[in-house]
Design an enzyme around this catalytic site. Structure first.
Site, PDB file in Angstrom:
ATOM      1  N   LYS A  41       1.089   4.212  -2.825  1.00  0.00           N
ATOM      2  CA  LYS A  41       0.838   5.624  -2.522  1.00  0.00           C
ATOM      3  C   LYS A  41       2.054   6.492  -2.858  1.00  0.00           C
ATOM      4  O   LYS A  41       1.902   7.640  -3.290  1.00  0.00           O
ATOM      5  CB  LYS A  41       0.462   5.782  -1.049  1.00  0.00           C
ATOM      6  CG  LYS A  41      -0.905   5.207  -0.685  1.00  0.00           C
ATOM      7  CD  LYS A  41      -2.032   5.912  -1.398  1.00  0.00           C
ATOM      8  CE  LYS A  41      -3.396   5.524  -0.825  1.00  0.00           C
ATOM      9  NZ  LYS A  41      -4.524   6.190  -1.522  1.00  0.00           N
ATOM     10  N   TYR A  71       0.830  -1.200   0.000  1.00  0.00           N
ATOM     11  CA  TYR A  71       0.000   0.000   0.000  1.00  0.00           C
ATOM     12  C   TYR A  71       0.868   1.254   0.000  1.00  0.00           C
ATOM     13  O   TYR A  71       0.619   2.207  -0.753  1.00  0.00           O
ATOM     14  CB  TYR A  71      -0.904  -0.041   1.234  1.00  0.00           C
ATOM     15  CG  TYR A  71      -1.689   1.208   1.525  1.00  0.00           C
ATOM     16  CD1 TYR A  71      -2.847   1.512   0.820  1.00  0.00           C
ATOM     17  CD2 TYR A  71      -1.294   2.074   2.551  1.00  0.00           C
ATOM     18  CE1 TYR A  71      -3.589   2.648   1.119  1.00  0.00           C
ATOM     19  CE2 TYR A  71      -2.028   3.203   2.855  1.00  0.00           C
ATOM     20  CZ  TYR A  71      -3.176   3.494   2.139  1.00  0.00           C
ATOM     21  OH  TYR A  71      -3.901   4.622   2.437  1.00  0.00           O
TER      22      TYR A  71
END
Length: 262
Positions: free
Chosen positions: A163, A159
Protein backbone atom coordinates in the site's frame (compact mmCIF):
# COMPACT_ATOMS: atom_id res chain seq x y z
CA UNK A 1 -28.76 12.00 -7.19
CA UNK A 2 -27.06 14.02 -9.93
CA UNK A 3 -25.67 11.72 -12.62
CA UNK A 4 -22.10 13.04 -12.68
CA UNK A 5 -20.94 9.98 -14.61
CA UNK A 6 -23.58 9.77 -17.32
CA UNK A 7 -21.97 8.14 -20.36
CA UNK A 8 -18.83 7.08 -18.50
CA UNK A 9 -17.28 3.64 -18.67
CA UNK A 10 -15.76 2.55 -15.35
CA UNK A 11 -13.71 -0.47 -14.29
CA UNK A 12 -13.56 -1.39 -10.61
CA UNK A 13 -11.30 -4.27 -9.61
CA UNK A 14 -12.13 -6.43 -6.61
CA UNK A 15 -15.69 -5.20 -7.07
CA UNK A 16 -17.73 -8.24 -6.12
CA UNK A 17 -18.04 -7.21 -2.46
CA UNK A 18 -16.98 -4.72 0.19
CA UNK A 19 -15.44 -1.40 -0.85
CA UNK A 20 -15.33 -2.43 -4.50
CA UNK A 21 -19.02 -3.30 -4.61
CA UNK A 22 -20.05 -0.08 -2.84
CA UNK A 23 -17.89 1.91 -5.27
CA UNK A 24 -19.36 0.18 -8.31
CA UNK A 25 -22.87 0.80 -7.00
CA UNK A 26 -22.06 4.50 -6.46
CA UNK A 27 -20.81 4.94 -10.03
CA UNK A 28 -23.81 3.08 -11.45
CA UNK A 29 -26.19 5.19 -9.38
CA UNK A 30 -24.61 8.29 -10.90
CA UNK A 31 -25.04 7.11 -14.48
CA UNK A 32 -21.87 5.16 -15.33
CA UNK A 33 -21.59 1.79 -16.97
CA UNK A 34 -19.49 -0.30 -14.58
CA UNK A 35 -17.42 -3.40 -15.21
CA UNK A 36 -17.35 -5.56 -12.08
CA UNK A 37 -13.89 -7.16 -12.29
CA UNK A 38 -13.09 -9.75 -9.65
CA UNK A 39 -11.15 -12.97 -9.16
CA UNK A 40 -14.46 -14.52 -8.05
CA UNK A 41 -16.35 -14.49 -11.31
CA UNK A 42 -19.54 -15.93 -9.82
CA UNK A 43 -19.71 -13.22 -7.15
CA UNK A 44 -18.89 -10.57 -9.77
CA UNK A 45 -21.83 -11.73 -11.89
CA UNK A 46 -24.08 -11.63 -8.84
CA UNK A 47 -23.09 -8.04 -8.04
CA UNK A 48 -23.53 -6.92 -11.64
CA UNK A 49 -26.98 -8.51 -11.75
CA UNK A 50 -27.97 -6.73 -8.54
CA UNK A 51 -26.88 -3.38 -9.98
CA UNK A 52 -28.88 -4.02 -13.16
CA UNK A 53 -31.90 -4.96 -11.04
CA UNK A 54 -31.62 -1.54 -9.41
CA UNK A 55 -31.69 0.12 -12.83
CA UNK A 56 -27.94 0.57 -13.33
CA UNK A 57 -25.61 -0.53 -16.11
CA UNK A 58 -23.11 -3.22 -15.12
CA UNK A 59 -21.26 -6.15 -16.61
CA UNK A 60 -19.04 -8.71 -14.91
CA UNK A 61 -15.76 -10.33 -15.79
CA UNK A 62 -13.47 -12.70 -13.94
CA UNK A 63 -10.15 -10.91 -13.63
CA UNK A 64 -6.91 -11.93 -11.93
CA UNK A 65 -4.88 -8.72 -11.58
CA UNK A 66 -1.76 -10.85 -11.05
CA UNK A 67 -1.97 -11.97 -14.70
CA UNK A 68 -1.36 -9.52 -17.53
CA UNK A 69 -3.52 -11.36 -20.05
CA UNK A 70 -6.46 -11.38 -17.65
CA UNK A 71 -6.10 -7.66 -16.99
CA UNK A 72 -5.76 -6.78 -20.68
CA UNK A 73 -8.88 -8.81 -21.49
CA UNK A 74 -10.90 -7.08 -18.75
CA UNK A 75 -9.96 -3.60 -19.95
CA UNK A 76 -10.75 -4.55 -23.54
CA UNK A 77 -14.12 -5.90 -22.41
CA UNK A 78 -15.01 -2.61 -20.74
CA UNK A 79 -14.17 -0.60 -23.84
CA UNK A 80 -16.14 -3.02 -26.01
CA UNK A 81 -19.23 -3.00 -23.79
CA UNK A 82 -19.36 0.70 -22.86
CA UNK A 83 -17.61 2.21 -25.89
CA UNK A 84 -15.31 4.20 -23.63
CA UNK A 85 -13.13 3.87 -20.55
CA UNK A 86 -13.07 6.96 -18.38
CA UNK A 87 -12.32 5.76 -14.85
CA UNK A 88 -10.24 2.94 -13.38
CA UNK A 89 -10.52 2.10 -9.68
CA UNK A 90 -7.68 -0.13 -8.48
CA UNK A 91 -9.26 -1.82 -5.49
CA UNK A 92 -8.13 -5.47 -5.71
CA UNK A 93 -5.69 -6.46 -2.98
CA UNK A 94 -4.10 -9.33 -1.09
CA UNK A 95 -3.43 -9.24 2.65
CA UNK A 96 -1.55 -12.12 4.19
CA UNK A 97 -1.42 -13.05 7.84
CA UNK A 98 0.19 -10.58 10.23
CA UNK A 99 3.28 -11.95 11.97
CA UNK A 100 4.43 -10.28 15.19
CA UNK A 101 7.77 -11.94 14.48
CA UNK A 102 8.90 -10.52 11.14
CA UNK A 103 11.29 -13.45 10.64
CA UNK A 104 8.24 -15.65 10.07
CA UNK A 105 7.29 -13.73 6.93
CA UNK A 106 7.46 -16.09 3.96
CA UNK A 107 8.64 -15.16 0.50
CA UNK A 108 5.34 -16.48 -0.87
CA UNK A 109 3.14 -14.26 1.34
CA UNK A 110 5.30 -11.22 0.67
CA UNK A 111 5.30 -11.75 -3.08
CA UNK A 112 1.57 -12.42 -3.26
CA UNK A 113 0.64 -9.23 -1.41
CA UNK A 114 2.90 -7.11 -3.59
CA UNK A 115 1.95 -8.87 -6.82
CA UNK A 116 -1.77 -8.35 -6.35
CA UNK A 117 -1.94 -5.08 -4.42
CA UNK A 118 0.87 -3.09 -6.05
CA UNK A 119 1.81 -4.81 -9.29
CA UNK A 120 -1.86 -5.52 -9.97
CA UNK A 121 -2.59 -1.80 -9.89
CA UNK A 122 0.36 -1.26 -12.23
CA UNK A 123 -0.96 -3.85 -14.71
CA UNK A 124 -4.45 -2.38 -14.70
CA UNK A 125 -3.18 1.19 -15.04
CA UNK A 126 -0.83 0.21 -17.87
CA UNK A 127 -3.67 -1.41 -19.78
CA UNK A 128 -6.16 1.37 -19.10
CA UNK A 129 -4.04 4.48 -19.68
CA UNK A 130 -4.20 4.54 -23.50
CA UNK A 131 -8.00 4.55 -23.26
CA UNK A 132 -8.15 7.02 -20.39
CA UNK A 133 -5.95 9.39 -22.37
CA UNK A 134 -8.55 9.34 -25.14
CA UNK A 135 -11.49 9.97 -22.81
CA UNK A 136 -13.59 12.94 -23.93
CA UNK A 137 -13.24 16.33 -22.24
CA UNK A 138 -10.07 15.18 -20.44
CA UNK A 139 -12.14 13.28 -17.90
CA UNK A 140 -9.92 10.22 -17.58
CA UNK A 141 -9.09 9.30 -13.99
CA UNK A 142 -7.48 6.56 -11.92
CA UNK A 143 -8.37 6.21 -8.25
CA UNK A 144 -6.24 3.80 -6.25
CA UNK A 145 -7.48 2.30 -3.01
CA UNK A 146 -4.63 2.49 -0.53
CA UNK A 147 -4.77 2.16 3.24
CA UNK A 148 -3.69 3.88 6.41
CA UNK A 149 -1.34 0.88 6.60
CA UNK A 150 0.67 2.50 3.86
CA UNK A 151 1.04 5.68 5.90
CA UNK A 152 1.61 4.48 9.46
CA UNK A 153 1.97 1.28 11.47
CA UNK A 154 -1.11 -0.91 11.69
CA UNK A 155 0.48 -4.35 11.25
CA UNK A 156 0.64 -6.64 8.20
CA UNK A 157 4.14 -5.92 6.89
CA UNK A 158 3.75 -7.08 3.28
CA UNK A 159 0.31 -5.54 2.80
CA UNK A 160 1.52 -2.27 4.31
CA UNK A 161 4.59 -2.20 2.06
CA UNK A 162 2.39 -2.79 -0.98
CA UNK A 163 0.00 0.00 0.00
CA UNK A 164 2.93 2.36 0.63
CA UNK A 165 4.24 1.54 -2.84
CA UNK A 166 0.82 2.39 -4.23
CA UNK A 167 1.12 5.88 -2.74
CA UNK A 168 4.37 6.37 -4.67
CA UNK A 169 2.91 4.91 -7.88
CA UNK A 170 0.00 7.34 -7.55
CA UNK A 171 2.38 10.31 -7.46
CA UNK A 172 4.55 9.19 -10.37
CA UNK A 173 1.63 8.20 -12.58
CA UNK A 174 -0.08 11.49 -11.82
CA UNK A 175 2.85 13.42 -13.28
CA UNK A 176 3.24 11.01 -16.19
CA UNK A 177 -0.42 11.13 -17.21
CA UNK A 178 -1.15 14.82 -16.53
CA UNK A 179 -0.19 16.11 -19.99
CA UNK A 180 -2.89 13.86 -21.43
CA UNK A 181 -5.51 15.08 -18.97
CA UNK A 182 -5.61 11.93 -16.84
CA UNK A 183 -5.70 12.45 -13.08
CA UNK A 184 -4.40 9.86 -10.61
CA UNK A 185 -5.29 9.95 -6.92
CA UNK A 186 -5.49 7.60 -3.94
CA UNK A 187 -7.97 7.08 -1.13
CA UNK A 188 -6.46 5.67 2.08
CA UNK A 189 -9.20 4.03 4.19
CA UNK A 190 -9.00 3.25 7.86
CA UNK A 191 -10.83 0.24 9.27
CA UNK A 192 -13.88 -0.49 7.11
CA UNK A 193 -16.72 -2.89 7.83
CA UNK A 194 -16.31 -5.36 4.94
CA UNK A 195 -16.77 -9.13 4.51
CA UNK A 196 -13.04 -9.51 5.29
CA UNK A 197 -14.02 -9.02 8.95
CA UNK A 198 -16.75 -11.67 8.94
CA UNK A 199 -16.66 -13.62 12.21
CA UNK A 200 -14.50 -10.98 13.88
CA UNK A 201 -17.10 -8.31 14.57
CA UNK A 202 -15.97 -7.98 18.19
CA UNK A 203 -12.65 -6.62 16.92
CA UNK A 204 -14.49 -3.92 14.98
CA UNK A 205 -16.47 -2.97 18.04
CA UNK A 206 -13.28 -2.61 20.05
CA UNK A 207 -11.49 -0.75 17.24
CA UNK A 208 -14.25 1.87 17.01
CA UNK A 209 -13.13 3.35 20.30
CA UNK A 210 -9.73 4.18 18.81
CA UNK A 211 -11.25 6.44 16.15
CA UNK A 212 -11.79 10.12 17.01
CA UNK A 213 -15.12 10.06 15.16
CA UNK A 214 -16.22 7.16 17.33
CA UNK A 215 -16.93 4.53 14.70
CA UNK A 216 -15.30 2.43 12.05
CA UNK A 217 -15.94 3.19 8.42
CA UNK A 218 -18.50 1.80 6.03
CA UNK A 219 -17.82 0.89 2.37
CA UNK A 220 -20.07 3.76 1.31
CA UNK A 221 -17.74 6.22 3.07
CA UNK A 222 -14.96 5.16 0.73
CA UNK A 223 -17.18 4.99 -2.33
CA UNK A 224 -18.19 8.63 -1.82
CA UNK A 225 -14.54 9.74 -1.69
CA UNK A 226 -13.66 7.70 -4.78
CA UNK A 227 -16.55 9.19 -6.72
CA UNK A 228 -15.46 12.70 -5.78
CA UNK A 229 -11.86 12.17 -6.91
CA UNK A 230 -13.01 10.57 -10.16
CA UNK A 231 -15.48 13.34 -10.95
CA UNK A 232 -15.03 16.71 -12.60
CA UNK A 233 -15.58 18.21 -9.14
CA UNK A 234 -11.93 17.23 -8.57
CA UNK A 235 -10.74 18.45 -11.97
CA UNK A 236 -7.71 20.24 -10.52
CA UNK A 237 -6.67 17.52 -8.09
CA UNK A 238 -4.05 14.94 -8.99
CA UNK A 239 -1.32 12.98 -7.23
CA UNK A 240 -2.91 13.27 -3.78
CA UNK A 241 -3.45 10.73 -1.02
CA UNK A 242 -6.75 11.35 0.72
CA UNK A 243 -7.11 9.62 4.10
CA UNK A 244 -10.71 8.60 4.80
CA UNK A 245 -9.97 7.29 8.23
CA UNK A 246 -12.24 8.73 10.91
CA UNK A 247 -9.30 10.81 12.13
CA UNK A 248 -7.15 7.91 13.33
CA UNK A 249 -3.98 9.15 11.64
CA UNK A 250 -4.27 12.31 13.71
CA UNK A 251 -4.72 10.52 17.02
CA UNK A 252 -2.49 8.71 19.47
CA UNK A 253 -4.98 7.01 21.73
CA UNK A 254 -2.40 4.64 23.21
CA UNK A 255 -0.25 7.52 24.41
CA UNK A 256 -3.15 9.54 25.77
CA UNK A 257 -4.61 6.48 27.49
CA UNK A 258 -1.25 5.88 29.15
CA UNK A 259 -1.20 9.48 30.43
CA UNK A 260 -4.76 9.17 31.69
CA UNK A 261 -3.82 6.05 33.63
CA UNK A 262 -1.20 7.95 35.65
Amino acid sequence: MTERFDGYGVVVTGAARGIGEATARRFAAEGAGVLIADLDGVAASRTAAAIRADGGRAEAVRCDVAERASVDAAIARAVDVFGTLDVLVNNAYSCGEHHDDFTLESDEEWQRDLDVTLSGAMRCSRAALPHLMNAPRRRGAIVNIGSVNGLSYFGNHSYSAAKAGLVSLTRTLAVHAAPDGVRVNLVAPGTIRTPAWAGREEILTKAAGSYPLGRIGEPTDIAAAVAFLASRDAAWITGVTLPVDGGILNSNSGFTDALAAE
